[in-house]
Motif scaffolding. Structure first.
Motif, PDB file in Angstrom:
ATOM      1  N   THR A  71       0.864  -1.170   0.000  1.00  0.00           N
ATOM      2  CA  THR A  71       0.000   0.000   0.000  1.00  0.00           C
ATOM      3  C   THR A  71       0.904   1.224   0.000  1.00  0.00           C
ATOM      4  O   THR A  71       1.875   1.284   0.763  1.00  0.00           O
ATOM      5  N   LYS A  74      -0.836   7.583  -0.750  1.00  0.00           N
ATOM      6  CA  LYS A  74      -1.552   8.215  -1.862  1.00  0.00           C
ATOM      7  C   LYS A  74      -1.586   9.742  -1.756  1.00  0.00           C
ATOM      8  O   LYS A  74      -2.045  10.410  -2.672  1.00  0.00           O
ATOM      9  N   PHE A  80       3.287   6.413  -6.996  1.00  0.00           N
ATOM     10  CA  PHE A  80       3.344   5.193  -7.792  1.00  0.00           C
ATOM     11  C   PHE A  80       4.526   5.213  -8.743  1.00  0.00           C
ATOM     12  O   PHE A  80       5.269   4.230  -8.841  1.00  0.00           O
ATOM     13  N   THR A  98      -0.438  -3.648 -10.580  1.00  0.00           N
ATOM     14  CA  THR A  98      -1.144  -2.590  -9.864  1.00  0.00           C
ATOM     15  C   THR A  98      -2.605  -2.975  -9.686  1.00  0.00           C
ATOM     16  O   THR A  98      -3.160  -3.744 -10.485  1.00  0.00           O
ATOM     17  N   LEU A 100      -6.645  -1.561  -7.927  1.00  0.00           N
ATOM     18  CA  LEU A 100      -7.502  -0.555  -7.318  1.00  0.00           C
ATOM     19  C   LEU A 100      -7.981  -1.132  -6.002  1.00  0.00           C
ATOM     20  O   LEU A 100      -8.325  -2.309  -5.920  1.00  0.00           O
ATOM     21  N   ASP A 104      -2.272  -1.432  -3.381  1.00  0.00           N
ATOM     22  CA  ASP A 104      -1.994  -0.688  -4.616  1.00  0.00           C
ATOM     23  C   ASP A 104      -1.140  -1.470  -5.597  1.00  0.00           C
ATOM     24  O   ASP A 104      -1.325  -1.374  -6.810  1.00  0.00           O
TER      25      ASP A 104
END
Length: 151
Positions: A71, A74, A80, A98, A100, A104
């Motif tokens: 994770t 964000k 990322f 990857t 959703l 992640d």
């Protein structure tokens, strides 16, 4: 799209990618010229992206496979991209996926043994940027692994 002949060619090619063009044509029930033309069209259309060698990494001494569920933070706009760029630099990371949701990224990692994995984990994997949570899942057995499509 694909017709029955294209599907037959792809089925035979998936089953035995190391056949010569003539042998593949015979198995698919087409001429060598037809085979070449149809494979060319499928390559041009992006359906057939190429052929590759599949190396058994366990036979080369890599006895440990681990999936890491990651994770990322964000709140960082480039989290990322920066994470993926650094993860690509770790040779033992053989796959990056990857998702959703809460997880992640999933990394597939190989190591020679548990000691090698422990060193890799501490020195390289924990140093990857923007990680907020990391869960390791040790692979025990591969129950099914099949890259062929049901054509």
């Amino acid at each position: 799209m694909l017709d029955d002949t294209d599907r037959r060619i792809l089925r035979q090619f998936q089953a035995a990618p190391d056949l010569s063009g003539q042998e593949l044509a015979e198995r698919a029930g087409v001429t060598a010229t037809t085979l070449t033309r149809r494979l060319g069209k499928m390559r041009s259309a992006g359906i057939l992206r190429g052929a590759r060698a599949i190396i058994d990494w366990a036979a080369l001494g890599y006895a440990v496979e681990v999936s890491l569920r990651v994770t990322l933070d964000k709140s960082q706009s480039n989290a990322f991209e920066e994470f993926a760029a650094e993860a690509r630099r770790v040779p033992e990371v053989i796959e990056i996926q990857t998702f959703l949701g809460q997880v992640d990224v999933r990394l597939s990692v190989i190591a020679r043994d548990l000691a090698h994995y422990q060193t890799l984990y501490r020195e390289k994997l924990l140093a990857l940027p923007h990680i907020t949570d990391l869960e390791a899942l040790m692979h025990i057995a591969r129950v099914k692994h099949d890259e062929t499509l049901p054509l």
